[in-house]
Design a protein around this motif. Structure first.
Motif, PDB file in Angstrom:
ATOM      1  N   ILE A 207       0.836  -1.212   0.000  1.00 53.33           N
ATOM      2  CA  ILE A 207       0.000   0.000   0.000  1.00 53.33           C
ATOM      3  C   ILE A 207       0.864   1.252   0.000  1.00 53.33           C
ATOM      4  O   ILE A 207       0.561   2.228  -0.704  1.00 53.33           O
ATOM      5  N   ASP A 208       1.948   1.247   0.766  1.00 54.36           N
ATOM      6  CA  ASP A 208       2.872   2.387   0.756  1.00 54.36           C
ATOM      7  C   ASP A 208       3.366   2.678  -0.655  1.00 54.36           C
ATOM      8  O   ASP A 208       3.370   3.824  -1.107  1.00 54.36           O
ATOM      9  N   ILE A 211       0.420   3.919  -2.945  1.00 54.01           N
ATOM     10  CA  ILE A 211       0.051   5.310  -2.636  1.00 54.01           C
ATOM     11  C   ILE A 211       1.129   6.271  -3.141  1.00 54.01           C
ATOM     12  O   ILE A 211       0.835   7.297  -3.763  1.00 54.01           O
ATOM     13  N   GLY A 212       2.390   5.914  -2.897  1.00 48.14           N
ATOM     14  CA  GLY A 212       3.496   6.760  -3.359  1.00 48.14           C
ATOM     15  C   GLY A 212       3.510   6.902  -4.871  1.00 48.14           C
ATOM     16  O   GLY A 212       3.725   7.990  -5.414  1.00 48.14           O
ATOM     17  N   LYS A 215       0.327   9.026  -5.892  1.00 44.28           N
ATOM     18  CA  LYS A 215       0.264  10.386  -5.342  1.00 44.28           C
ATOM     19  C   LYS A 215       0.882  11.407  -6.287  1.00 44.28           C
ATOM     20  O   LYS A 215       0.382  12.517  -6.440  1.00 44.28           O
ATOM     21  N   MET A 257      -4.828   2.423   5.665  1.00 46.95           N
ATOM     22  CA  MET A 257      -3.730   3.162   5.042  1.00 46.95           C
ATOM     23  C   MET A 257      -4.220   4.034   3.882  1.00 46.95           C
ATOM     24  O   MET A 257      -3.715   5.144   3.679  1.00 46.95           O
ATOM     25  N   ILE A 258      -5.197   3.536   3.142  1.00 50.60           N
ATOM     26  CA  ILE A 258      -5.768   4.357   2.061  1.00 50.60           C
ATOM     27  C   ILE A 258      -6.448   5.583   2.661  1.00 50.60           C
ATOM     28  O   ILE A 258      -6.317   6.706   2.163  1.00 50.60           O
ATOM     29  N   HIS A 259      -7.168   5.388   3.770  1.00 53.65           N
ATOM     30  CA  HIS A 259      -7.800   6.530   4.445  1.00 53.65           C
ATOM     31  C   HIS A 259      -6.747   7.539   4.897  1.00 53.65           C
ATOM     32  O   HIS A 259      -6.900   8.753   4.681  1.00 53.65           O
ATOM     33  N   GLU A 260      -5.684   7.022   5.524  1.00 52.36           N
ATOM     34  CA  GLU A 260      -4.646   7.914   6.068  1.00 52.36           C
ATOM     35  C   GLU A 260      -3.934   8.711   4.974  1.00 52.36           C
ATOM     36  O   GLU A 260      -3.398   9.789   5.247  1.00 52.36           O
ATOM     37  N   SER A 261      -3.956   8.199   3.746  1.00 51.35           N
ATOM     38  CA  SER A 261      -3.309   8.922   2.638  1.00 51.35           C
ATOM     39  C   SER A 261      -4.011  10.243   2.331  1.00 51.35           C
ATOM     40  O   SER A 261      -3.413  11.152   1.755  1.00 51.35           O
ATOM     41  N   MET A 263      -6.141  10.700   0.123  1.00 55.14           N
ATOM     42  CA  MET A 263      -6.311  10.835  -1.331  1.00 55.14           C
ATOM     43  C   MET A 263      -7.675  10.370  -1.836  1.00 55.14           C
ATOM     44  O   MET A 263      -8.065  10.683  -2.961  1.00 55.14           O
TER      45      MET A 263
END
Length: 299
Positions: A207-208, A211-212, A215, A257-261, A263
């Motif tokens: 996921i990291d 997302i990176g 982003k 983790m998607i929420h914390e992004s 985005m």
């Protein structure tokens, strides 16, 4: 950027995109499992727009493609509805139904972004075309159609041409890919984390990375989550189960983790089939994942 606090739920009781009946009851099962109440508890404003009407008596196939006309009609209505929800300033949360509905979701949502990013959380690639599909089932084609590849009726739905770009797409959890899909992935350079990568790297790293990667190139993020991405031992009520899937805990972590992004701008949950389920367990699981996706905290 924080997730929009105003959610509009759109139900799409579609089961015409595949061969096993039952996913048309998915939206009802997920509502029964307390979707709206869960989101209200977390602190969102929630409006349920009800279901888009689907005529399951029609069987108008064209060549290899089953139920093409009704799927296209419903997808067009879903596109207009989800587009309207975003233009009203709300977050579209779409509940299916089979995964063919993503053709409509992406057509409507992408109208509001230059570079919509997509996380496709699924056991399958859904990158088939009428030429490569072993079954003719349209629920195996929504990503290809959204990339501008496939039958013109699906490709040009709501607006002409591709709705998303291959470099703005990440597939997570794939473990059942047809030869034509593998070829398309190679040809388009699509980023795919199969279960091999999930097992080897661990979900946090996957996921990291995803997302990176997204982003730096996207201005919105749509999550398309097929419950068959999870292992059938945890999500038995799905139309096309594939052994060796993601766990309940891994999936909650991915949603958190998607929420914390910060985005996420839209989401859909598909392929809940109550007929094949065990006491609505898969719908309950879907609602639990929604909780994590929208920031529910344990403490």
């Amino acid at each position: 950027m924080n997730v929009n606090r105003n959610i509009s739920i759109i139900g799409v009781p579609m089961d015409l995109g595949q061969s096993r009946r039952g996913v048309d009851m998915g939206p009802s099962a997920v509502r029964y499992a307390g979707m709206k109440e869960r989101l209200l508890e977390i602190g969102y404003e929630v409006k349920d727009l009800g279901d888009i009407t689907v005529d399951h008596t029609l069987d108008e196939s064209e060549g290899q493609l089953k139920n093409l006309n009704e799927i296209a009609r419903v997808s067009d209505e879903l596109a207009a509805t989800s587009d309207g929800v975003i233009k009203e300033g709300n977050f579209p949360l779409i509940v299916g139904g089979d995964h063919s509905i993503a053709i409509g979701s992406l057509a409507g949502i992408s109208r509001n972004y230059e570079n919509l990013g997509v996380i496709w959380y699924d056991a399958h690639g859904d990158l088939n075309t009428p030429e490569t599909s072993p079954s003719g089932n349209i629920h195996g084609m929504p990503l290809a159609a959204s990339l501008g590849i496939g039958h013109k009726r699906l490709v040009n739905l709501y607006a002409e041409g591709a709705k998303i770009k291959p470099e703005n797409l990440v597939i997570i959890g794939a473990r059942s890919l047809d030869p034509g899909e593998k070829e398309l992935i190679r040809e388009k350079g699509i980023r795919v984390y199969t279960m091999h990568e999930v097992d080897r790297m661990g979900m946090p790293a996957v996921i990291d990375e995803a997302i990176g990667y997204l982003k730096e190139r996207t201005d919105g993020l749509h999550l398309s989550l097929d419950l068959d991405g999870l292992d059938p031992s945890e999500a038995p009520g799905v139309g096309t189960p594939v052994m060796g899937g993601m766990t309940y805990r891994e999936s909650h972590l991915a949603m958190e983790m998607i929420h914390e992004s910060g985005m996420l701008t839209s989401a859909e949950f598909v392929e809940v089939n109550p007929i094949l389920d065990d006491r609505n367990r898969t719908a309950d699981l879907a609602v639990g994942l929604m909780g994590s996706l929208f920031g529910e905290k344990l403490k």
